[in-house]
Design an enzyme around this catalytic site. Structure first.
Site, PDB file in Angstrom:
ATOM      1  N   LYS A  69       0.819  -1.226   0.000  1.00 49.74           N
ATOM      2  CA  LYS A  69       0.000   0.000   0.000  1.00 49.74           C
ATOM      3  C   LYS A  69       0.842   1.262   0.000  1.00 49.74           C
ATOM      4  O   LYS A  69       0.472   2.254  -0.598  1.00 49.74           O
ATOM      5  CB  LYS A  69      -0.990  -0.008   1.161  1.00 49.74           C
ATOM      6  CG  LYS A  69      -2.049  -1.088   0.974  1.00 49.74           C
ATOM      7  CD  LYS A  69      -3.335  -0.790   1.700  1.00 49.74           C
ATOM      8  CE  LYS A  69      -4.403  -1.773   1.222  1.00 49.74           C
ATOM      9  NZ  LYS A  69      -5.620  -1.745   1.950  1.00 49.74           N
ATOM     10  N   LYS A  72      -4.922  -9.676  -6.476  1.00 49.92           N
ATOM     11  CA  LYS A  72      -6.095  -9.902  -5.630  1.00 49.92           C
ATOM     12  C   LYS A  72      -7.271  -9.046  -6.107  1.00 49.92           C
ATOM     13  O   LYS A  72      -7.068  -7.895  -6.495  1.00 49.92           O
ATOM     14  CB  LYS A  72      -5.716  -9.504  -4.196  1.00 49.92           C
ATOM     15  CG  LYS A  72      -6.701  -9.928  -3.147  1.00 49.92           C
ATOM     16  CD  LYS A  72      -6.251  -9.477  -1.762  1.00 49.92           C
ATOM     17  CE  LYS A  72      -6.615  -8.052  -1.481  1.00 49.92           C
ATOM     18  NZ  LYS A  72      -7.043  -7.762  -0.113  1.00 49.92           N
ATOM     19  N   LYS A  93     -10.974  -3.640  -3.566  1.00 45.43           N
ATOM     20  CA  LYS A  93     -11.841  -2.464  -3.681  1.00 45.43           C
ATOM     21  C   LYS A  93     -11.127  -1.319  -4.372  1.00 45.43           C
ATOM     22  O   LYS A  93     -11.733  -0.496  -5.030  1.00 45.43           O
ATOM     23  CB  LYS A  93     -12.235  -1.963  -2.293  1.00 45.43           C
ATOM     24  CG  LYS A  93     -12.986  -2.943  -1.449  1.00 45.43           C
ATOM     25  CD  LYS A  93     -13.451  -2.216  -0.192  1.00 45.43           C
ATOM     26  CE  LYS A  93     -13.950  -3.165   0.857  1.00 45.43           C
ATOM     27  NZ  LYS A  93     -12.960  -3.351   1.938  1.00 45.43           N
TER      28      LYS A  93
HETATM   29  N1  AQP Z   1      -9.808 -10.890  -2.917  1.00 41.37           N
HETATM   30  C1  AQP Z   1     -10.167 -11.405  -1.753  1.00 41.37           C
HETATM   31  N2  AQP Z   1     -10.366 -12.739  -1.631  1.00 41.37           N
HETATM   32  C2  AQP Z   1     -10.760 -13.286  -0.446  1.00 41.37           C
HETATM   33  N3  AQP Z   1     -10.990 -12.546   0.661  1.00 41.37           N
HETATM   34  C3  AQP Z   1     -10.814 -11.221   0.580  1.00 41.37           C
HETATM   35  N4  AQP Z   1     -10.934 -10.218   1.472  1.00 41.37           N
HETATM   36  C4  AQP Z   1     -10.636  -9.041   0.877  1.00 41.37           C
HETATM   37  N5  AQP Z   1     -10.307  -9.234  -0.396  1.00 41.37           N
HETATM   38  C5  AQP Z   1     -10.388 -10.587  -0.625  1.00 41.37           C
HETATM   39  C6  AQP Z   1     -11.355 -10.422   2.857  1.00 41.37           C
HETATM   40  O1  AQP Z   1     -12.429  -9.543   3.121  1.00 41.37           O
HETATM   41  C7  AQP Z   1     -12.369  -9.144   4.488  1.00 41.37           C
HETATM   42  C8  AQP Z   1     -12.514  -7.670   4.586  1.00 41.37           C
HETATM   43  O2  AQP Z   1     -11.493  -7.020   3.853  1.00 41.37           O
HETATM   44  P1  AQP Z   1     -11.283  -5.457   4.060  1.00 41.37           P
HETATM   45  O3  AQP Z   1     -12.349  -4.691   3.441  1.00 41.37           O
HETATM   46  O4  AQP Z   1     -11.113  -5.163   5.482  1.00 41.37           O
HETATM   47  O5  AQP Z   1      -9.898  -5.114   3.474  1.00 41.37           O
HETATM   48  P2  AQP Z   1      -9.015  -5.599   2.349  1.00 41.37           P
HETATM   49  O6  AQP Z   1      -8.557  -6.984   2.618  1.00 41.37           O
HETATM   50  O7  AQP Z   1      -7.957  -4.599   2.292  1.00 41.37           O
HETATM   51  O8  AQP Z   1      -9.979  -5.555   1.082  1.00 41.37           O
HETATM   52  P3  AQP Z   1      -9.623  -4.988  -0.314  1.00 41.37           P
HETATM   53  O9  AQP Z   1     -10.797  -5.145  -1.161  1.00 41.37           O
HETATM   54  O10 AQP Z   1      -8.361  -5.585  -0.830  1.00 41.37           O
HETATM   55  O11 AQP Z   1      -9.431  -3.452  -0.041  1.00 41.37           O
HETATM   56  P4  AQP Z   1      -8.301  -2.514  -0.565  1.00 41.37           P
HETATM   57  O12 AQP Z   1      -8.405  -2.465  -2.038  1.00 41.37           O
HETATM   58  O13 AQP Z   1      -8.629  -1.213   0.087  1.00 41.37           O
HETATM   59  O14 AQP Z   1      -6.991  -3.093  -0.096  1.00 41.37           O
HETATM   60  C9  AQP Z   1     -11.055  -9.661   5.054  1.00 41.37           C
HETATM   61  O15 AQP Z   1     -11.333 -10.825   5.811  1.00 41.37           O
HETATM   62  C10 AQP Z   1     -10.267 -10.022   3.842  1.00 41.37           C
HETATM   63  O16 AQP Z   1      -9.403 -11.101   4.094  1.00 41.37           O
END
Ligand code: AQP
Length: 332
Positions: A111, A194, A197
C-alpha cells in the site's frame, strides 16, 4: 468459550472477494460461535476518505451484513470508532510490538509502495489496531481471507508477548479460520492480482451492488487463456485465470473444486462463463436487493449499530480495565 471477531472496511465497492473470503463464511459460523462483526472505519481512514462517503459506506456495509444473513439478535454488529477500547488498546499493545515485526508486513509495503516515507503512521501501525480489535474481546477465532493471515499471525505474537511479559495466559491466541474454495479471489482482469476495492478498473471485480447486466458483462470480459477447461486440479498450475473462475464457481456453489473441475472438464470458456454468470447472479442479486431495502431505512441500520456498540463496549471495557491493571496503570 469460543468467540469470533472479524470485520470489513467501509471503503466502498464491497466485492465478491469480501463476500466469499469473509461475509459468506460468517453467516454459518453464527450457529456455533458467539460472533462479533465490526465495520472497521478506523482502518478505512489509514487511506484518505471522503467524509460523506465514509459515513454512507459504513451504513452500506451494515446493510450488506444484514442482507447476507448476519443476525443482529444473535450477533454483535457495530462500527469500530464507536467503541473506545479499540484505540486505547492500540496504544497499550503498540508498547509490546517491536518495529521489526511491523517492517515485515507485506500489506504496508504494497500500500505504501515507493513512497514509504510519506505513508502515514496509521497505515504502518494498522496491524496493531487489528490485533487490538481482536484482543479487546479476547476472541479465540478470526475468519479472514488469505490476505489477512500475516496480520493475524502478528496479533498472536503480540498476545503471546503480553502473556509472557506478565507470566499469565490473559489473552487466548486467536486462531485464523480460512474457509472454502475461494480464500483469495483474484482480479477478473489479471489472475495474479487480488480482487480488491481499490483496483482502478471496476471490471476487475464483481461488486455486491452490481446489476445483473453488469455482472454478465464483467464475467464475459474476464481474462482467460486459450485452452479449454482442465480435467484435473494439477492442470490449473500456471493458469491463474482459469483457477480463479473455477474457484469462484465452486465457492458460490458450495461444492469442492475437484467436483466442479470434473463437471466442467473440456468445456470452452464461453459456455463456462455463461454458467458462472448465472450462478453469480443467482447468489448476489438477492443480497443486493435486500441491501437496497435496508438502505431505505437508515434509522434502523443506526439502531442496530447502536445496540451493537453497547454490547461491544460492555465486553471490551471490562477487558481493557483488566489489561490496565495487569500493566500496573493506576485506576482511579
Ligand atoms: N480478494 C479477496 N479474496 C478473499 N478474501 C478477501 N478479502 C478481501 N479481499 C479478498 C477479505 O475480506 C475481508 C474484509 O477485507 P477489508 O475490506 O477489510 O480489506 P481488504 O482486505 O484490504 O480488502 P480490499 O478489497 O483488498 O481493499 P483494498 O483495495 O482497500 O486493499 C477480510 O477478511 C479479507 O481477508
Amino acid at each position: 468459550m469460543k468467540r469470533i471477531f472479524s470485520g470489513v472496511q467501509p471503503t466502498g465497492n464491497l466485492h465478491l472477494g469480501n463476500y466469499l473470503g469473509a461475509i459468506k463464511n460468517w453467516v454459518s459460523l453464527q450457529k456455533d460461535f458467539e460472533c462479533i462483526f465490526c465495520i472497521v472505519d478506523l482502518h478505512a481512514i489509514t487511506i484518505k476518505q471522503d467524509p460523506k462517503e465514509l459515513e454512507s459506506n459504513t451504513l452500506e456495509v451494515t446493510a450488506a451484513y444484514l442482507a447476507s444473513g448476519i443476525n443482529p439478535k444473535k450477533t454483535i454488529i457495530f462500527n469500530q470508532s464507536s467503541v473506545y477500547a479499540h484505540t486505547e488498546l492500540t496504544w497499550l499493545l503498540s508498547c509490546f510490538t517491536p518495529i521489526g515485526w511491523l517492517n515485515r508486513m507485506t500489506q504496508f509495503k504494497e500500500k505504501a509502495g515507493k513512497k514509504k516515507d510519506a505513508a502515514v503512521l496509521g497505515l504502518y501501525s494498522y496491524p496493531v489496531l487489528m490485533a487490538s480489535d481482536i484482543l479487546a474481546y479476547k476472541a479465540t477465532h478470526v475468519p479472514v481471507g488469505e490476505d489477512q493471515k500475516q496480520h493475524l499471525e502478528l496479533a498472536r505474537d503480540i498476545a503471546n508477548t503480553f502473556n509472557q511479559t506478565y507470566s499469565n495466559n490473559f489473552f487466548p491466541l486467536p486462531e485464523p479460520q480460512i474457509f472454502g474454495e475461494a480464500t483469495r479471489v483474484m482480479s477478473l482482469r489479471n489472475g495474479e492480482d487480488k480482487m480488491s476495492k481499490s483496483d482502478e478498473s471496476d471490471y476487475s471485480r464483481i461488486n455486491i451492488t452490481d446489476t445483473k447486466d453488469l455482472i454478465n458483462l464483467k464475467i464475459q470480459k474476464a481474462k482467460t487463456d486459450p485452452h479449454s477447461l482442465p480435467s484435473k486440479k494439477e492442470e490449473l498450475e500456471n493458469r491463474p485465470e482459469a483457477a480463479n473462475l473455477l474457484g469462484i464457481y465452486s465457492a458460490l456453489k458450495n461444492e469442492k473444486l475437484d467436483k466442479v473441475i470434473k463437471e466442467m472438464s473440456g468445456k470452452d470458456f464461453l459456455s463456462f462463463k455463461k454458467l458462472l454468470a448465472e450462478l453469480t447472479i443467482s447468489k448476489i442479486e438477492p443480497i443486493s436487493k435486500k441491501m437496497n431495502d435496508y438502505l431505505k431505512n437508515k434509522d434502523y441500520l443506526k439502531k442496530i449499530l447502536k445496540e451493537g456498540k453497547e454490547k461491544a463496549d460492555d465486553i471490551s471495557s471490562k477487558n481493557l480495565l483488566e489489561i490496565k491493571k495487569i500493566i500496573g496503570l493506576l485506576i482511579i
